[in-house]
Design a protein around this motif. Structure first.
Motif, mmCIF file in Angstrom:
data_model
loop_
_atom_site.group_PDB
_atom_site.id
_atom_site.type_symbol
_atom_site.label_atom_id
_atom_site.label_comp_id
_atom_site.label_asym_id
_atom_site.label_seq_id
_atom_site.Cartn_x
_atom_site.Cartn_y
_atom_site.Cartn_z
ATOM 1 N N THR A 1 7.145 -11.902 30.628
ATOM 2 C CA THR A 1 6.003 -12.414 29.873
ATOM 3 C C THR A 1 5.980 -11.883 28.443
ATOM 4 O OG1 THR A 1 4.615 -10.570 30.536
ATOM 5 C CG2 THR A 1 4.612 -12.499 31.967
ATOM 6 N N LYS A 2 6.904 -11.011 28.097
ATOM 7 C CA LYS A 2 6.866 -10.377 26.758
ATOM 8 C C LYS A 2 7.929 -10.954 25.845
ATOM 9 C CE LYS A 2 3.525 -7.764 27.753
ATOM 10 N NZ LYS A 2 2.250 -7.963 27.103
ATOM 11 N N GLY A 3 7.834 -10.587 24.601
ATOM 12 C CA GLY A 3 8.863 -10.966 23.625
ATOM 13 C C GLY A 3 8.579 -12.315 23.008
ATOM 14 N N PHE A 4 9.332 -12.622 21.957
ATOM 15 C CA PHE A 4 9.117 -13.875 21.237
ATOM 16 C C PHE A 4 10.186 -14.882 21.626
ATOM 17 C CE2 PHE A 4 6.782 -10.792 18.703
ATOM 18 C CZ PHE A 4 5.605 -11.466 18.448
ATOM 19 N N GLY A 5 11.273 -14.913 20.866
ATOM 20 C CA GLY A 5 12.280 -15.952 21.093
ATOM 21 C C GLY A 5 13.195 -15.644 22.263
ATOM 22 N N LYS A 6 14.091 -16.597 22.525
ATOM 23 C CA LYS A 6 15.046 -16.435 23.612
ATOM 24 C C LYS A 6 16.412 -16.172 22.995
ATOM 25 C CE LYS A 6 16.031 -18.562 28.039
ATOM 26 N NZ LYS A 6 15.925 -19.780 28.819
ATOM 27 N N LEU A 7 16.959 -15.020 23.277
ATOM 28 C CA LEU A 7 18.232 -14.630 22.664
ATOM 29 C C LEU A 7 19.385 -15.417 23.263
ATOM 30 C CD1 LEU A 7 19.447 -12.547 20.673
ATOM 31 C CD2 LEU A 7 19.862 -11.075 22.627
ATOM 32 N N LYS A 8 20.229 -15.955 22.373
ATOM 33 C CA LYS A 8 21.409 -16.676 22.844
ATOM 34 C C LYS A 8 22.459 -15.629 23.213
ATOM 35 C CE LYS A 8 24.629 -20.025 21.017
ATOM 36 N NZ LYS A 8 25.229 -20.506 19.787
ATOM 37 N N LEU A 9 22.999 -15.758 24.402
ATOM 38 C CA LEU A 9 23.917 -14.720 24.866
ATOM 39 C C LEU A 9 25.362 -14.961 24.431
ATOM 40 C CD1 LEU A 9 22.442 -14.128 28.409
ATOM 41 C CD2 LEU A 9 22.159 -12.708 26.387
ATOM 42 N N GLU A 10 25.634 -16.158 23.929
ATOM 43 C CA GLU A 10 26.998 -16.430 23.469
ATOM 44 C C GLU A 10 27.252 -15.700 22.150
ATOM 45 O OE1 GLU A 10 25.067 -19.434 24.224
ATOM 46 O OE2 GLU A 10 25.702 -19.035 26.280
ATOM 47 N N GLU A 11 28.506 -15.752 21.722
ATOM 48 C CA GLU A 11 28.883 -15.077 20.478
ATOM 49 C C GLU A 11 28.127 -15.672 19.294
ATOM 50 O OE1 GLU A 11 32.880 -14.354 17.780
ATOM 51 O OE2 GLU A 11 33.004 -15.537 19.602
ATOM 52 N N ASP A 12 27.659 -14.818 18.419
ATOM 53 C CA ASP A 12 26.962 -15.251 17.204
ATOM 54 C C ASP A 12 28.000 -15.859 16.259
ATOM 55 O OD1 ASP A 12 25.469 -15.566 14.980
ATOM 56 O OD2 ASP A 12 24.859 -13.470 14.769
ATOM 57 N N LEU A 13 27.835 -17.137 15.941
ATOM 58 C CA LEU A 13 28.850 -17.803 15.120
ATOM 59 C C LEU A 13 28.566 -17.718 13.622
ATOM 60 C CD1 LEU A 13 29.403 -20.925 17.372
ATOM 61 C CD2 LEU A 13 30.936 -18.992 17.064
ATOM 62 N N LEU A 14 27.471 -17.062 13.266
ATOM 63 C CA LEU A 14 27.193 -16.928 11.832
ATOM 64 C C LEU A 14 28.192 -15.959 11.211
ATOM 65 C CD1 LEU A 14 23.306 -16.708 11.677
ATOM 66 C CD2 LEU A 14 24.760 -18.698 11.476
ATOM 67 N N ARG A 15 28.514 -16.213 9.953
ATOM 68 C CA ARG A 15 29.459 -15.331 9.264
ATOM 69 C C ARG A 15 28.660 -14.456 8.297
ATOM 70 N NH1 ARG A 15 34.924 -14.920 8.227
ATOM 71 N NH2 ARG A 15 35.405 -14.103 6.189
ATOM 72 N N TYR A 16 28.816 -13.192 8.453
ATOM 73 C CA TYR A 16 28.032 -12.243 7.643
ATOM 74 C C TYR A 16 28.935 -11.494 6.665
ATOM 75 C CZ TYR A 16 24.750 -12.973 11.489
ATOM 76 O OH TYR A 16 23.929 -13.529 12.429
ATOM 77 N N GLU A 17 28.375 -11.147 5.553
ATOM 78 C CA GLU A 17 29.109 -10.384 4.543
ATOM 79 C C GLU A 17 28.244 -9.234 4.057
ATOM 80 O OE1 GLU A 17 31.956 -10.272 3.356
ATOM 81 O OE2 GLU A 17 32.906 -12.239 3.410
ATOM 82 N N LYS A 18 28.918 -8.206 3.566
ATOM 83 C CA LYS A 18 28.207 -7.169 2.814
ATOM 84 C C LYS A 18 28.735 -7.207 1.402
ATOM 85 C CE LYS A 18 27.853 -3.955 6.564
ATOM 86 N NZ LYS A 18 28.351 -2.709 7.086
ATOM 87 N N LYS A 19 27.855 -7.047 0.433
ATOM 88 C CA LYS A 19 28.324 -6.975 -0.947
ATOM 89 C C LYS A 19 27.674 -5.776 -1.628
ATOM 90 C CE LYS A 19 29.474 -11.788 -1.762
ATOM 91 N NZ LYS A 19 29.284 -12.982 -2.577
ATOM 92 N N HIS A 20 28.396 -5.215 -2.546
ATOM 93 C CA HIS A 20 27.904 -4.050 -3.273
ATOM 94 C C HIS A 20 27.703 -4.423 -4.733
ATOM 95 C CE1 HIS A 20 29.038 -1.437 0.119
ATOM 96 N NE2 HIS A 20 30.016 -2.303 0.249
#
Lengths: 188, 993
Positions: free
Chosen positions: B147-166
């Motif tokens: 009954t708690k929490g907000f969204g439903k986490l997708k258990l598959e691999e996250d397909l977003l591509r992330y970067e770090k920049k300095h």
């Protein structure tokens, strides 16, 4: 006998001369590590002259001797990169064994690999992989050490072309190349 | 396509590009540049979500990341976003959006029946109710979690591509509003480099309604030029779609870019989200302020919105939430919404102001437009089910009561300056009565706050004060010269005010449905109940009632609750303290924090120069530290065991070659090298001759085995020490630490040369033959090149180092060639060894061979509590010199009975391997009875002996040689074996000699 490049990758040719981002392995025959006594604080401008090579007392400084480079690593440590055998023979000379301050000259040839990064977006790629403030207007006399993808890397500028050299332990060079290639993909 | 609440020709959206999207399976339309929130409003969706606890209908309250209600689950193509605020995501074609917290639908939510039982759901309900019986907690927990929490986490691999920049800059300015522009203009004139950060996709979106606020056309034009100057300056970098996530010590800031936009480009390589790490000389917070909601019964109904947000929706997106709008306020600044609406031909039905008097100019304007103004009144209740339809109002003295119909109620209970970044970094706040808000107490180390973030809400005043604050960064004399700047001429002429307002209902315990924190469904009743239970400190109250713990972290609610707490306890707000904000300021994906540092880029990989050859020859790799080493080479369809057996027998019978380049190699140079080695190792090096090798253990200062390897004397004052592959860098650091701290009088220099040399270790009875073929100029005979010695040679001026040592127990030559030529010599070795039945072998065969000989692997057969005495290497400990660990080893305990000692074990069932780690007990003990005498450290099947062998650490093991023992593995299987000496093959070492 032919030297075998350390880095191999199916995209190596594609990025070697790419105008947006060019990544290539640059071969230098010799890398020498020169160490002085860390307990001594040097106040003279030139710490030592080994024949015509003057070791300057300036932080983050790179000195060019024709095609050779003397790179500052720390207040008592330098890296001499050269393609000639001259220094190799010189440092074996007994007269350098008995200089009090000079602790050691160790031949590290083939322990290091240098990757050259250039092209229009090389600064953008560097912004992704290093925290250092590397801007386009930094001069070719600049060198530094930092972690790139958790690999200790010697970073130095090129005095001839716009670009930067990254010198790492050879065993990490393939990994570093792949890291840079991955970071460069959006510009290729 | 009809968008009932869209105003024509208004807003900065691309009306030429229509977007189709789906909200709860219903197809809707929007324009490019719309956020989900603006599109829902445009399509007449006022009721957008359900609250988390009571499943009450909720609608949009704000226009930015302070939005507490409309949390969505968004998917597009194969990308999925959870817990997205509707105000914080732009729309794209075919985007699918689902509201959360309801079943089976948003309109009909069965869980809304929880409201009937709301009087039971008091703060601490779960803690108090589910404590007993304790055995049922696991069952309760599963139900509660559902009954708690907000969204439903997708258990598959996250397909977003992330970067770090300095990035590095002089000044980082958060915000692009008028005060930010003023500050930027001033510092740019002095040559500073700046980065300006805007969370919207356009520069300075707030200027859209602020431009209406300039009463003086001359100043309006002047400021427009200033804005252009800042935008076009070469020292200005602008980051759009970017939010400051955290402000840290030394002006190090992390920012998240593109969390609101989605990268749908065909190229896989453009990053979806970027985590910026920016180091600046100073950080300037010009992020404005957040409008607070009013407190009255049912103040959470859909259609009740922040007045500032209604202005923003109108000016930025050309959207209004409804037609019949009423304003309920306690300050003059909120009237800007009415003027924005009037400018576009939209009237307001009424204004209810809790104050007795309002600004005269505002009053005249309202009267001129026939807007009903009701002063000194408060709203006491709102009505409606899925949207507001009327409100009850009462005079503050409660003498008059009336009802007003409305479809939108704009509310403003004053403003909370964005001070969270300041608080994150440990900054303090002070209460400023005239604006009824907390403002930052700035120090030398804190960010500079300007405009709304500094509690300055007047346009002209914020421009001028930002300019004056910028001068504090600049040299004083220069600053004096610049006081003639045009920015100095901006003056506050409005004289607007804010009145502190809390409804009298707060003193009535029976109040219900007055929500102080929308996102966590925390009501006024909850706060009063918690205070009654003794939770009178802010952070205690927060944890007990959960206010401010949702996705928006209480941006709109925290101050209201602090004022309530102060009022109920009869204290001043300053005496209450404030909520401790922690990063991140807005929600951030875990993926953005890790950046590209995942999968193959999670940890550096080291490879040897022969790596590609290994791959081409079907090597199966294992990780040894960061190194990739061949475990074994698979031929045809061999199993691992078959491959390893084949490799082992080749080494024992002909010749096998292993790539040993990963072994750590450190050169020790200097006149005091011998003294240094004498201190580091327990063996004595004083009389060691040039070109000789010596095996030694390395001990820590407690006398425990820490590493091991062969030391070679290359020349006078020049040694090469070998370490384990994974321990090389630790050993180098350890040696350097001793040199720099305790033994700085030693003239010794250390340098790792691991990468310089490729080590080709040639093992087996035919290794001499093979080595001779490789280097014809070297005499490999036993007389000329005995065991534990070293030779140097060269081929075409390439230096070669050859060590005659052995880790396999066979005749062995370890050939070191410069890494650049490693592959060449490796190929040549195989070419010349073809007729000798040469095979490459991996680390698993290496382990079998060394275990047959009883050679230890540090870290496998030792565990940090094993001394040289325990493994039978007492002869290695020199009595005539000092060394690291010597005094510890002199302790009687290390020489007494009861220590675990290295022994061999021969299992009775000689065909089966016993698991490493299996426990050893006396023969008459059972699985659960008797003492554990020790454990198996290494266990292999020996193909040359055709039986299983094992090494073990056993209590008083040497005295038990010949005895039978019980061995219990991790699956609780019983095995039996006999304790033996730890050497199983060629005990006298004839073969390696």
């Amino acid at each position: 006998m032919k030297v075998k490049p350390y880095i191999s990758h199916s995209e190596l040719n594609k990025v070697r001369n790419n105008k947006n981002i060019s990544i290539s392995e640059v071969y230098f025959k010799h890398y020498f590590n020169i160490k002085f006594d860390r307990k001594i604080v040097y106040d003279q401008d030139i710490i030592l002259e080994i024949e015509d090579i003057k070791i300057p007392n300036t932080y983050n400084k790179i000195t060019y001797y024709d095609n050779d480079r003397l790179i500052w690593l720390s207040p008592y440590e330098w890296m001499y990169i050269t393609n000639s055998d001259k220094f190799h023979n010189l440092c074996k000379s007994p007269k350098y064994e008995y200089i009090d301050d000079l602790k050691s000259i160790i031949d590290l040839s083939s322990a290091y690999t240098t990757i050259k990064l250039s092209g229009e977006y090389y600064i953008n790629v560097l912004n992704k992989i290093t925290t250092l403030d590397i801007l386009e207007n930094i001069t070719s006399e600049y060198c530094a050490q930092s972690l790139i993808s958790n690999i200790k890397t010697i970073i130095w500028m090129d005095n001839l072309t716009k670009g930067i050299f990254l010198t790492v332990n050879s065993s990490y060079s393939q990994y570093l190349f792949e890291t840079i290639l991955d970071a460069s993909q959006e510009f290729i | 396509m009809k968008q009932i609440n869209r105003i024509n020709n208004l807003g900065l959206i691309n009306r030429s590009k229509l977007i189709e999207f789906y909200f709860n399976d219903k197809k809707l339309y929007a324009f490019e540049g719309d956020t989900l929130a603006s599109a829902l409003l445009a399509n007449g969706f006022i009721f957008t979500s359900r609250s988390i606890k009571y499943h009450r209908p909720r609608g949009l309250f704000a226009h930015d990341i302070s939005e507490p209600n409309s949390i969505m689950q968004v998917s597009i193509e194969d990308k999925e976003f959870i817990n997205v605020q509707a105000t914080d995501i732009y729309l794209y074609n075919n985007m699918v959006i689902k509201s959360i917290n309801h079943w089976p639908s948003l309109d009909f939510d069965i869980f809304s029946l929880k409201r009937i039982f709301s009087k039971f759901f008091l703060p601490g309900f779960i803690y108090k109710t589910f404590m007993y019986p304790r055995l049922l907690w696991d069952f309760y927990e599963k139900l509660i979690r559902k009954t708690k929490g907000f969204g439903k986490l997708k258990l598959e691999e996250d397909l977003l591509r992330y970067e770090k920049k300095h990035s590095n800059t002089d000044i980082l300015i958060i915000g692009t509003g008028p005060s930010a522009i003023s500050f930027a203009y001033s510092v740019l004139k002095f040559g500073y480099k700046i980065i300006m950060v805007e969370q919207d996709s356009i520069f300075s979106p707030t200027m859209l309604d602020i431009e209406n606020s300039f009463t003086d056309d001359k100043q309006k034009n002047e400021f427009s030029q200033i804005k252009d100057y800042v935008l076009k300056h070469s020292n200005t970098t602008i980051l759009l779609n970017t939010k400051l996530s955290s402000f840290n010590d030394h002006n190090f800031s992390t920012l998240i870019q593109n969390s609101s936009v989605i990268n749908l480009s065909e190229s896989n390589y453009s990053p979806d989200q970027i985590l910026w790490k920016i180091r600046s000389t100073k950080v300037v917070i010009a992020a404005g302020a957040i409008e607070r909601p009013m407190l009255f019964e049912n103040n959470d109904l859909p259609g009740i919105m922040s007045s500032k947000s209604i202005s923003m929706y109108l000016n930025r997106y050309g959207v209004i939430p409804g037609k019949n709008i009423v304003l309920y306020t306690n300050n003059d600044y909120s009237y800007q919404m009415i003027f924005d609406l009037l400018k576009n031909g939209i009237s307001v039905s009424a204004v209810i102001d809790v104050r007795k008097n309002i600004n005269d100019e505002i009053l005249v304007k309202l009267q001129k437009n026939n807007i009903k103004v009701i002063l000194h009144h408060e709203v006491i209740k709102a009505y409606g089910n899925k949207f507001i339809n009327k409100i009850d109002i009462s005079s503050i003295d409660k003498k008059e009561k009336t009802t007003i119909k409305c479809s939108v109620l704009a509310v403003s209970n004053g403003y909370t300056p964005i001070n969270q970044y300041h608080v994150q970094s440990g900054g303090l706040l002070s209460y400023k009565e005239e604006i009824d808000s907390f403002v930052p107490i700035e120090t030398k180390f804190s960010p500079i706050h300007i405009g709304g973030s500094a509690g300055i809400f007047d346009l002209a005043e914020s421009i001028k004060s930002a300019y004056l604050k910028s001068l504090t960064l600049i040299d004083k004399k220069m600053a004096d010269l610049k006081k003639t700047s045009e920015l100095n001429n901006f003056k506050n002429t409005n004289n607007y005010s804010i009145s502190k307002y809390l409804p009298s209902v707060i003193y009535n315990m029976n109040t219900k449905n007055i929500f102080v924190d929308y996102q966590t469904d925390t009501s006024l009743f909850d706060i009063k109940y918690a205070i009654k239970e003794g939770f009178i400190f802010v952070d205690q109250l927060r944890r007990y009632t959960l206010f401010g713990t949702g996705i928006e972290q209480g941006k709109h609610s925290n101050d209201n609750i602090l004022f309530l707490l102060a009022d109920i306890l009869d204290l001043k707000p300053d005496q209450i303290g404030h909520v401790k904000s922690r990063p991140p300021f807005s929600s951030i994906n875990f993926g953005a924090i890790s950046g590209r540092s995942n999968n193959e880029f999670f940890d550096p990989i080291r490879i040897t120069p022969i790596h590609n050859w290994h791959k081409q020859n079907n090597a199966i790799f294992e990780n040894v530290g960061q190194w990739k080493r061949p475990l074994y080479y698979q031929k045809f369809n061999e199993s691992m065991e078959e491959s390893v057996n084949r490799e082992c027998l080749a080494v024992r019978n002909s010749v096998g070659v292993i790539d040993a380049s990963t072994l750590g190699k450190i050169e020790v140079v200097g006149p005091d090298s011998i003294e240094f080695l004498n201190m580091i190792y327990p063996n004595k090096f004083t009389n060691m001759k040039i070109a000789k090798c010596k095996y030694s253990l390395m001990l820590n200062d407690e006398g425990m085995i820490f590493d091991d390897g062969v030391i070679a004397k290359l020349d006078e004052n020049h040694y090469l020490i070998h370490t384990t592959s994974s321990g090389a860098s630790t050993v180098l650091d350890w040696l350097d630490q001793w040199l720099q701290t305790e033994w700085d009088h030693f003239n010794v220099s250390l340098r790792s040369v691991t990468d310089k040399w490729t080590t080709i270790s040639v093992n087996g009875p035919k290794s001499r033959d093979l080595a001779s073929r490789l280097f014809e100029n070297v005499d490999f005979s036993n007389e000329s090149f005995p065991f534990m010695s070293y030779k140097e040679t060269s081929v075409d001026d390439i230096p070669i180092r050859i060590f005659r040592v052995s880790f396999s127990g066979e005749l062995c030559f370890e050939i070191n060639v410069p890494s650049n030529y490693g592959q060449y010599f490796w190929d040549k070795t195989f070419e010349l060894g073809r007729d000798l039945s040469i095979v490459p072998y991996g680390t698993e065969a290496m382990h079998v061979l060394r275990a047959e000989k009883g050679f230890i692997i540090v870290g496998q057969d030792t565990d940090g509590s094993v001394t040289p005495i325990d493994i039978g290497a007492i002869k290695m400990l020199s009595k005539s010199k000092d060394f690291l660990g010597k005094r510890s080893l002199d302790r009687p305990y290390f020489h007494e009975n009861g220590r675990k000692q290295l022994v061999g074990i021969l299992p009775d069932d000689f065909k089966n391997r016993i698991y490493d780690g299996a426990h050893i007990k006396n023969i008459n003990d059972e699985i659960l009875t008797g003492d554990i005498l020790g454990h198996i450290t290494s266990s292999y099947f020996s193909p040359i002996l055709n039986k299983s062998i094992a090494l073990a650490l056993v209590k008083n093991g040497n005295a038990m040689i010949g005895q039978k023992v019980l061995i219990i593995d991790m699956n609780l299987n019983k095995n039996y074996g006999t304790i033996t000496k730890p050497v199983f093959y060629d005990e006298k070492g004839v073969k390696q000699q």
